[in-house]
Design an enzyme around this catalytic site. Structure first.
Site, mmCIF file in Angstrom:
data_model
loop_
_atom_site.group_PDB
_atom_site.id
_atom_site.type_symbol
_atom_site.label_atom_id
_atom_site.label_comp_id
_atom_site.label_asym_id
_atom_site.label_seq_id
_atom_site.Cartn_x
_atom_site.Cartn_y
_atom_site.Cartn_z
ATOM 1 N N CYS A 58 -5.849 -1.531 -29.687
ATOM 2 C CA CYS A 58 -5.517 -2.833 -30.245
ATOM 3 C C CYS A 58 -5.327 -3.782 -29.073
ATOM 4 C CB CYS A 58 -4.233 -2.738 -31.067
ATOM 5 S SG CYS A 58 -3.647 -4.331 -31.681
ATOM 6 N N CYS A 71 -5.047 -7.553 -37.431
ATOM 7 C CA CYS A 71 -3.598 -7.360 -37.423
ATOM 8 C C CYS A 71 -2.984 -8.753 -37.351
ATOM 9 C CB CYS A 71 -3.185 -6.518 -36.214
ATOM 10 S SG CYS A 71 -1.393 -6.394 -35.992
ATOM 11 N N ARG A 87 4.139 -3.654 -40.565
ATOM 12 C CA ARG A 87 4.857 -3.129 -39.387
ATOM 13 C C ARG A 87 6.203 -3.826 -39.202
ATOM 14 N NH1 ARG A 87 1.357 -3.830 -35.329
ATOM 15 N NH2 ARG A 87 0.325 -1.947 -36.022
ATOM 16 N N CYS A 91 4.653 -21.854 -27.470
ATOM 17 C CA CYS A 91 5.303 -21.173 -28.605
ATOM 18 C C CYS A 91 6.810 -21.093 -28.350
ATOM 19 C CB CYS A 91 4.711 -19.776 -28.796
ATOM 20 S SG CYS A 91 2.898 -19.766 -28.785
HETATM 21 FE FE1 SF4 Z 1 1.435 -17.471 -24.877
HETATM 22 FE FE2 SF4 Z 1 1.237 -15.693 -26.855
HETATM 23 FE FE3 SF4 Z 1 3.642 -16.335 -25.829
HETATM 24 FE FE4 SF4 Z 1 2.379 -18.131 -27.301
HETATM 25 S S1 SF4 Z 1 3.117 -16.113 -27.986
HETATM 26 S S2 SF4 Z 1 3.371 -18.513 -25.314
HETATM 27 S S3 SF4 Z 1 0.247 -17.705 -26.756
HETATM 28 S S4 SF4 Z 1 1.973 -15.297 -24.777
#
Ligand code: SF4
Ligand code: SAM
Ligand code: DTB
Length: 347
Positions: free
Chosen positions: A134, A194, A266, A63
């Protein structure tokens, strides 16, 4: 004071309709959003959730916004899964500060069976304190979602982050469909959903409209919708992303409120860098939940004193904890009767 509204709860939005909301004059959009907000929610109340990173860094996903991805050198110190007692102590502090929900985040692609058992024990401790629980642990299979439900999990956070069209620019190691599958598993298990996204990753207004449309056209709306403003972390590919126009950020909150009338929207990551006035505009647009406490997962958040002062200046109240948390499966409360007494004491 609540007002009635002629606007129905819909699941059939077209992209053009949502884009037309984004294109409204700012004051007209705010007026409509406030009408819906006041019809469905107490207008001067905000829900407070506290985050804790229970397993930090070394995540195999890529990500582009995330300081915890193993693909980027952000200087973050890795931490293995916390002990249950450490999580309980953090949850106690969050409760004492006034939070009603405690969210545990782990930098995993998907939890392993042995880790899930530890998280289940954490969930029991959190609920025994009278807090809503959560978790956000990455992808879940239907069986894993069911296991978390029987531990008493109230909410699962799993974001779509952006539109399906722009998603491939941000994440390549997990598909949009896999995210939708996890959301379906969470919903089927009977856990509140969520799910939201991030603004400021270089997406277009159409991408923002498409994300909110996807959420609004789910068979059941998410109960909680986090809208994050990108926290630009040095070392991540998005460290130098252009800023979102603050009014465009407020517009996205207002459109989320219009499309998802019952949800708690949120105002999530990014508040530390926002003025009090911008945060007040976000609340006016229909945001009615915040992350509360000095840290998000690995980055900063306004300190509790600043948030208390802001809410006091606006005469906005913190939402009370549910009088009684729904029962978890047999053996769900780690502290047995003592846990129930704790939740009654808060009612
Ligand atoms: Fe990992 Fe979540 Fe960060 Fe993506 S957002 S790199 S899945 S911790
Ligand atoms: N690893 C799990 C996952 O991705 O599902 C849970 C934790 S992950 C950090 C939860 C969410 O935090 C992401 O989906 C993203 O929306 C948000 N997030 C992460 N880094 C962020 C950043 N730098 N700025 C804003 N939001 C961020
Ligand atoms: C969400 O939408 N935002 C939170 C929560 N869900 C887990 C996380 C924000 C993380 C910001 C970057 C960090 O602190 O690591």
């Amino acid at each position: 004071m609540r007002y009635s509204t002629p606007e129905p709860v819909r699941h059939d939005w077209t992209l053009a309709e949502v884009e037309a909301l984004f294109a409204l004059p700012f004051m007209d959009l705010m007026f409509r959003a406030q009408g819906v907000h006041r019809a469905f929610h107490e207008p001067n109340t905000v829900q407070l959730s506290t985050l804790l990173s229970i397993k930090t860094g070394a995540c195999p996903e890529d990500c582009a916004y995330c300081p915890q991805s193993v693909h980027y050198d952000t200087g973050l110190e890795r931490e293995t899964l916390l002990e249950v007692a450490e999580v309980r102590a953090a949850a106690e502090r969050a409760r004492a500060a006034g939070a009603t929900r405690f969210c545990m985040g782990a930098a995993w692609r998907q939890p392993k069976a042995r880790d899930l058992k530890v998280v289940a024990a954490m969930i029991r401790e959190v609920r025994a304190l009278g807090l809503e629980s959560c978790a956000t642990l990455g992808m879940l299979s239907p069986a894993q979602a069911a296991e978390l439900k029987s531990a008493g999990l109230d909410y699962y956070n799993h974001n779509l982050d952006t539109s399906e069209e722009f998603y491939g620019e941000i994440i390549t190691t997990r598909s949009y469909q896999e995210r939708l599958d996890t959301l379906a598993a969470v919903r089927t298990a009977g856990i509140h959903v969520c799910c939201g996204g991030i603004l400021g990753m270089g997406e277009s207004v159409t991408d923002r409209a498409a994300l909110l449309r996807t959420l609004a056209n789910l068979a059941e709306h998410p109960e909680s919708v986090p809208i994050n403003r990108l926290v630009k972390v040095p070392g991540t590919p998005l460290a130098d992303a252009p800023d979102v126009d603050p009014f465009d950020f407020v517009r996205a909150i207002a459109v989320a409120r219009l499309l998802l009338p019952r949800a708690h929207v949120r105002l999530s990551a990014g508040r530390e860098a926002m003025s009090d006035e911008l945060q007040a505009l976000c609340l006016m647009a229909g945001a009615n939940s915040i992350f509360y406490g000095e840290r998000l997962l690995t980055t900063g958040n306004p300190d509790v004193e600043r948030d208390r002062l802001l809410l006091a200046r606006l005469k906005v109240n913190a939402e009370a904890a549910p009088a009684e948390l729904p029962a978890s499966a047999p053996g769900g409360s780690a502290l047995g009767d003592a846990g129930h007494e704790a939740s009654h004491a808060r009612a």
